[in-house]
Design a protein around this motif. Structure first.
Motif, PDB file in Angstrom:
ATOM      1  N   MET A 150     -41.757   8.918 -45.140  1.00  0.00           N
ATOM      2  CA  MET A 150     -41.421   9.837 -44.048  1.00  0.00           C
ATOM      3  C   MET A 150     -41.921   9.328 -42.701  1.00  0.00           C
ATOM      4  SD  MET A 150     -44.087  13.078 -44.263  1.00  0.00           S
ATOM      5  CE  MET A 150     -43.230  13.800 -45.661  1.00  0.00           C
ATOM      6  N   PRO A 151     -41.172   9.572 -41.626  1.00  0.00           N
ATOM      7  CA  PRO A 151     -41.626   9.197 -40.284  1.00  0.00           C
ATOM      8  C   PRO A 151     -42.935   9.910 -39.929  1.00  0.00           C
ATOM      9  CG  PRO A 151     -39.298   9.735 -40.286  1.00  0.00           C
ATOM     10  CD  PRO A 151     -39.825  10.158 -41.618  1.00  0.00           C
ATOM     11  N   LEU A 152     -43.855   9.161 -39.360  1.00  0.00           N
ATOM     12  CA  LEU A 152     -45.162   9.700 -38.988  1.00  0.00           C
ATOM     13  C   LEU A 152     -45.399   9.519 -37.496  1.00  0.00           C
ATOM     14  CD1 LEU A 152     -47.490   8.269 -41.793  1.00  0.00           C
ATOM     15  CD2 LEU A 152     -46.515  10.563 -41.667  1.00  0.00           C
ATOM     16  N   TYR A 153     -45.992  10.557 -36.893  1.00  0.00           N
ATOM     17  CA  TYR A 153     -46.396  10.500 -35.493  1.00  0.00           C
ATOM     18  C   TYR A 153     -47.851  10.965 -35.427  1.00  0.00           C
ATOM     19  CZ  TYR A 153     -41.325  10.467 -34.999  1.00  0.00           C
ATOM     20  OH  TYR A 153     -39.994  10.157 -35.118  1.00  0.00           O
ATOM     21  N   VAL A 154     -48.705  10.176 -34.778  1.00  0.00           N
ATOM     22  CA  VAL A 154     -50.114  10.531 -34.642  1.00  0.00           C
ATOM     23  C   VAL A 154     -50.405  10.779 -33.167  1.00  0.00           C
ATOM     24  CG1 VAL A 154     -52.497   9.824 -35.019  1.00  0.00           C
ATOM     25  CG2 VAL A 154     -50.726   9.137 -36.653  1.00  0.00           C
ATOM     26  N   SER A 168     -55.663   6.363 -36.953  1.00  0.00           N
ATOM     27  CA  SER A 168     -54.569   5.938 -36.073  1.00  0.00           C
ATOM     28  C   SER A 168     -54.342   4.436 -36.154  1.00  0.00           C
ATOM     29  CB  SER A 168     -54.883   6.312 -34.614  1.00  0.00           C
ATOM     30  OG  SER A 168     -54.950   7.698 -34.432  1.00  0.00           O
ATOM     31  N   TYR A 169     -55.431   3.682 -36.069  1.00  0.00           N
ATOM     32  CA  TYR A 169     -55.330   2.228 -35.971  1.00  0.00           C
ATOM     33  C   TYR A 169     -54.794   1.619 -37.267  1.00  0.00           C
ATOM     34  CZ  TYR A 169     -56.665  -2.333 -34.009  1.00  0.00           C
ATOM     35  OH  TYR A 169     -56.664  -3.609 -33.470  1.00  0.00           O
ATOM     36  N   ALA A 170     -55.266   2.141 -38.408  1.00  0.00           N
ATOM     37  CA  ALA A 170     -54.797   1.613 -39.692  1.00  0.00           C
ATOM     38  C   ALA A 170     -53.298   1.829 -39.858  1.00  0.00           C
ATOM     39  CB  ALA A 170     -55.561   2.268 -40.836  1.00  0.00           C
ATOM     40  N   LEU A 171     -52.807   3.019 -39.528  1.00  0.00           N
ATOM     41  CA  LEU A 171     -51.374   3.288 -39.631  1.00  0.00           C
ATOM     42  C   LEU A 171     -50.589   2.432 -38.642  1.00  0.00           C
ATOM     43  CD1 LEU A 171     -51.317   7.171 -40.084  1.00  0.00           C
ATOM     44  CD2 LEU A 171     -50.776   5.441 -41.803  1.00  0.00           C
ATOM     45  N   GLN A 172     -51.142   2.265 -37.449  1.00  0.00           N
ATOM     46  CA  GLN A 172     -50.478   1.437 -36.444  1.00  0.00           C
ATOM     47  C   GLN A 172     -50.420  -0.017 -36.906  1.00  0.00           C
ATOM     48  OE1 GLN A 172     -52.484   0.570 -32.601  1.00  0.00           O
ATOM     49  NE2 GLN A 172     -50.811   1.734 -31.661  1.00  0.00           N
ATOM     50  N   ARG A 174     -46.813   1.801 -39.760  1.00  0.00           N
ATOM     51  CA  ARG A 174     -46.432   2.986 -40.542  1.00  0.00           C
ATOM     52  C   ARG A 174     -46.320   4.246 -39.697  1.00  0.00           C
ATOM     53  NH1 ARG A 174     -44.428   6.245 -42.480  1.00  0.00           N
ATOM     54  NH2 ARG A 174     -44.549   7.228 -44.536  1.00  0.00           N
ATOM     55  N   ALA A 175     -46.815   4.245 -38.450  1.00  0.00           N
ATOM     56  CA  ALA A 175     -46.777   5.454 -37.630  1.00  0.00           C
ATOM     57  C   ALA A 175     -46.600   5.084 -36.171  1.00  0.00           C
ATOM     58  CB  ALA A 175     -48.058   6.271 -37.809  1.00  0.00           C
ATOM     59  N   THR A 176     -46.090   6.035 -35.411  1.00  0.00           N
ATOM     60  CA  THR A 176     -46.006   5.907 -33.962  1.00  0.00           C
ATOM     61  C   THR A 176     -47.162   6.699 -33.363  1.00  0.00           C
ATOM     62  OG1 THR A 176     -43.593   5.735 -34.035  1.00  0.00           O
ATOM     63  CG2 THR A 176     -44.584   6.316 -31.920  1.00  0.00           C
ATOM     64  N   VAL A 177     -48.041   6.010 -32.641  1.00  0.00           N
ATOM     65  CA  VAL A 177     -49.205   6.656 -32.024  1.00  0.00           C
ATOM     66  C   VAL A 177     -48.829   7.048 -30.599  1.00  0.00           C
ATOM     67  CG1 VAL A 177     -51.625   6.384 -31.359  1.00  0.00           C
ATOM     68  CG2 VAL A 177     -50.757   5.311 -33.465  1.00  0.00           C
ATOM     69  N   ILE A 178     -49.078   8.315 -30.271  1.00  0.00           N
ATOM     70  CA  ILE A 178     -48.627   8.881 -29.000  1.00  0.00           C
ATOM     71  C   ILE A 178     -49.803   9.537 -28.288  1.00  0.00           C
ATOM     72  CG2 ILE A 178     -47.036  10.522 -27.919  1.00  0.00           C
ATOM     73  CD1 ILE A 178     -45.353  10.351 -30.490  1.00  0.00           C
ATOM     74  N   GLY A 179     -49.919   9.312 -26.984  1.00  0.00           N
ATOM     75  CA  GLY A 179     -50.948   9.994 -26.195  1.00  0.00           C
ATOM     76  C   GLY A 179     -51.722   9.036 -25.330  1.00  0.00           C
ATOM     77  N   GLU A 180     -53.061   9.157 -25.376  1.00  0.00           N
ATOM     78  CA  GLU A 180     -53.953   8.378 -24.526  1.00  0.00           C
ATOM     79  C   GLU A 180     -54.736   7.368 -25.357  1.00  0.00           C
ATOM     80  OE1 GLU A 180     -54.797  12.204 -21.561  1.00  0.00           O
ATOM     81  OE2 GLU A 180     -56.217  11.670 -23.136  1.00  0.00           O
ATOM     82  N   THR A 181     -55.247   6.333 -24.717  1.00  0.00           N
ATOM     83  CA  THR A 181     -56.113   5.373 -25.393  1.00  0.00           C
ATOM     84  C   THR A 181     -57.405   6.069 -25.803  1.00  0.00           C
ATOM     85  OG1 THR A 181     -55.202   3.532 -24.115  1.00  0.00           O
ATOM     86  CG2 THR A 181     -57.333   3.178 -25.180  1.00  0.00           C
ATOM     87  N   SER A 182     -57.803   5.885 -27.051  1.00  0.00           N
ATOM     88  CA  SER A 182     -58.942   6.616 -27.615  1.00  0.00           C
ATOM     89  C   SER A 182     -60.274   6.018 -27.161  1.00  0.00           C
ATOM     90  CB  SER A 182     -58.841   6.623 -29.138  1.00  0.00           C
ATOM     91  OG  SER A 182     -58.827   5.284 -29.631  1.00  0.00           O
ATOM     92  N   ALA A 183     -61.377   6.571 -27.690  1.00  0.00           N
ATOM     93  CA  ALA A 183     -62.716   6.288 -27.162  1.00  0.00           C
ATOM     94  C   ALA A 183     -63.202   4.872 -27.431  1.00  0.00           C
ATOM     95  CB  ALA A 183     -63.717   7.288 -27.727  1.00  0.00           C
ATOM     96  N   PHE A 224     -49.730   7.673 -47.458  1.00  0.00           N
ATOM     97  CA  PHE A 224     -48.695   7.126 -46.577  1.00  0.00           C
ATOM     98  C   PHE A 224     -48.502   5.618 -46.679  1.00  0.00           C
ATOM     99  CE2 PHE A 224     -50.716  10.792 -44.306  1.00  0.00           C
ATOM    100  CZ  PHE A 224     -49.700  11.702 -44.548  1.00  0.00           C
ATOM    101  N   VAL A 225     -49.333   4.937 -47.471  1.00  0.00           N
ATOM    102  CA  VAL A 225     -49.194   3.479 -47.616  1.00  0.00           C
ATOM    103  C   VAL A 225     -49.125   3.140 -49.102  1.00  0.00           C
ATOM    104  CG1 VAL A 225     -50.416   3.016 -45.452  1.00  0.00           C
ATOM    105  CG2 VAL A 225     -51.704   3.107 -47.607  1.00  0.00           C
ATOM    106  N   PRO A 226     -48.522   2.007 -49.453  1.00  0.00           N
ATOM    107  CA  PRO A 226     -48.411   1.621 -50.869  1.00  0.00           C
ATOM    108  C   PRO A 226     -49.775   1.439 -51.520  1.00  0.00           C
ATOM    109  CG  PRO A 226     -46.919   0.316 -49.507  1.00  0.00           C
ATOM    110  CD  PRO A 226     -47.815   1.063 -48.562  1.00  0.00           C
ATOM    111  N   ALA A 227     -49.794   1.559 -52.842  1.00  0.00           N
ATOM    112  CA  ALA A 227     -51.030   1.369 -53.602  1.00  0.00           C
ATOM    113  C   ALA A 227     -51.602  -0.027 -53.353  1.00  0.00           C
ATOM    114  CB  ALA A 227     -50.762   1.574 -55.089  1.00  0.00           C
TER     115      ALA A 227
END
Length: 348
Positions: free
Chosen positions: A246-250, A264-268, A272-281, A210-213
């Motif tokens: 392509m659009p990404l949702y995590v 999640s964090y690297a894509l954010q 590169r992605a939209t992170v959806i939900g709750e704050t992780s651990a 999902f990310v360039p070389a």
């Protein structure tokens, strides 16, 4: 990123470590030697054996020495080591009757005091060796290495549910096949709400789709290294141009931890992605394993990641989602956002 000058902070850390060493020497005078030794093969019945006062004292004083020297954050290393020695002197753990009880109670105590979910103890006999790799259950291995579900949702939206980044060579093959199956969708939802962490290498491999070389994902900073270590993506053999765009949702939850948070964090961070939900651990540190005695080893954070956008990480803070909703509603929220995205394109 190293600095040859002795800053006040570094001097304070050195003083704290020296203080801990002095405490350990004092405890030697009333107990047993605390220098960690190279382990010998453990007694096969170690898990069932009782725990003598001498064994407890040796284990805890040697554990304090390992923490002081190797835990990734020097100031916290000194605090943890000092607190452990003081607790042992005060009799906090004198009630322990077995080695397994020590593993459970002292491990939990370390995680509570250090606020670090990666800290923990293991019986060497249970693993046969000192290893940073946790045993995977056969159930997870049979279940497609935690690749639980692949689906093409209405509107040609791909859906992947991944419950762990399993440390196994075969997991890379499963990952490749899964992403090939989903590669012709028009958007992709990756569900990590039940993911409990695992292999950073598998994280990097999946990210390479999902990310360039040659993308710098994060750097690792260790106490034992003057220079940081870069972590680029582990490149997949076949990456389709469509996947890179392509659009990404995590989807994530409060229980999502460690390797799943890296994903999640690297894509954010890359936008590169939209992170959806709750704050992780909030478990960001790289963890290794170090011998304490011939029957005990500690899982201990040895390095911390630094992400390029903010030169920081998510330790104890978690990955904050772009769109905050209860975890149970995250999938429907992703589908709604994708419909809105398509409507906006159609209107323009």
């Amino acid at each position: 990123m190293s600095n040859s000058k002795k800053t006040p902070v570094k001097s304070r850390w050195r003083f704290l470590v020296l203080f801990v060493v002095v405490l350990i020497i004092l405890l030697q005078a009333i107990g047993l030697p605390v220098a960690a030794k190279t382990p010998v093969p453990a007694d096969p019945t170690a898990a069932q054996q009782g725990l003598t006062a001498a064994e407890r004292h040796t284990a805890l004083t040697q554990l304090a020495a390992v923490l002081a020297e190797h835990y990734v954050l020097p100031e916290m290393a000194a605090q943890l080591s000092t607190a452990l020695l003081q607790a042992e002197t005060a009799g906090r753990f004198h009630h322990l009757q077995s080695k397994q009880q020590l593993v459970d109670e002292v491990g939990g105590w370390l995680r509570s005091v250090g606020k670090d979910g990666h800290l923990g103890l293991e019986l060497t006999q249970s693993y046969g060796e000192v290893t940073h790799i946790r045993h995977e259950s056969e159930e997870k291995r049979r279940n497609n290495f935690a690749f639980e579900k692949l689906e093409i949702l209405p509107g040609n939206i791909g859906y992947l549910k991944l419950n762990k980044f399993v440390q196994a060579d075969a997991a890379f093959d499963v990952a490749s096949q899964a992403l090939q199956f989903l590669s012709r969708t028009d958007a992709l939802i990756i569900d990590l709400r039940e993911s409990a962490g695992g292999s950073p290498q598998l994280v990097r491999y999946l990210l390479s789709h999902f990310v360039p070389a040659d993308t710098l994902l994060w750097q690792l900073e260790r106490r034992s290294m003057e220079q940081t270590e870069q972590a680029e993506e582990v490149r997949a053999q076949v990456v389709l141009q469509k996947q890179l765009q392509m659009p990404l949702y995590v989807l994530q939850s409060v229980n999502q931890a460690s390797a799943a948070e890296f994903f999640s964090y690297a894509l954010q961070q890359q936008g590169r992605a939209t992170v959806i939900g709750e704050t992780s651990a909030g478990l960001a540190h790289y963890t290794g394993a170090m011998a304490v005695t011939d029957w005990l080893f500690v899982r201990i954070p040895l390095a911390r990641p630094l992400f390029p956008k903010n030169a920081d990480n998510f330790e104890q803070r978690g990955v904050v989602p772009d769109v905050k909703v209860p975890a149970a509603a995250a999938l429907q929220q992703a589908l709604l956002l994708e419909r809105q995205r398509r409507d906006n394109i159609a209107q323009h």
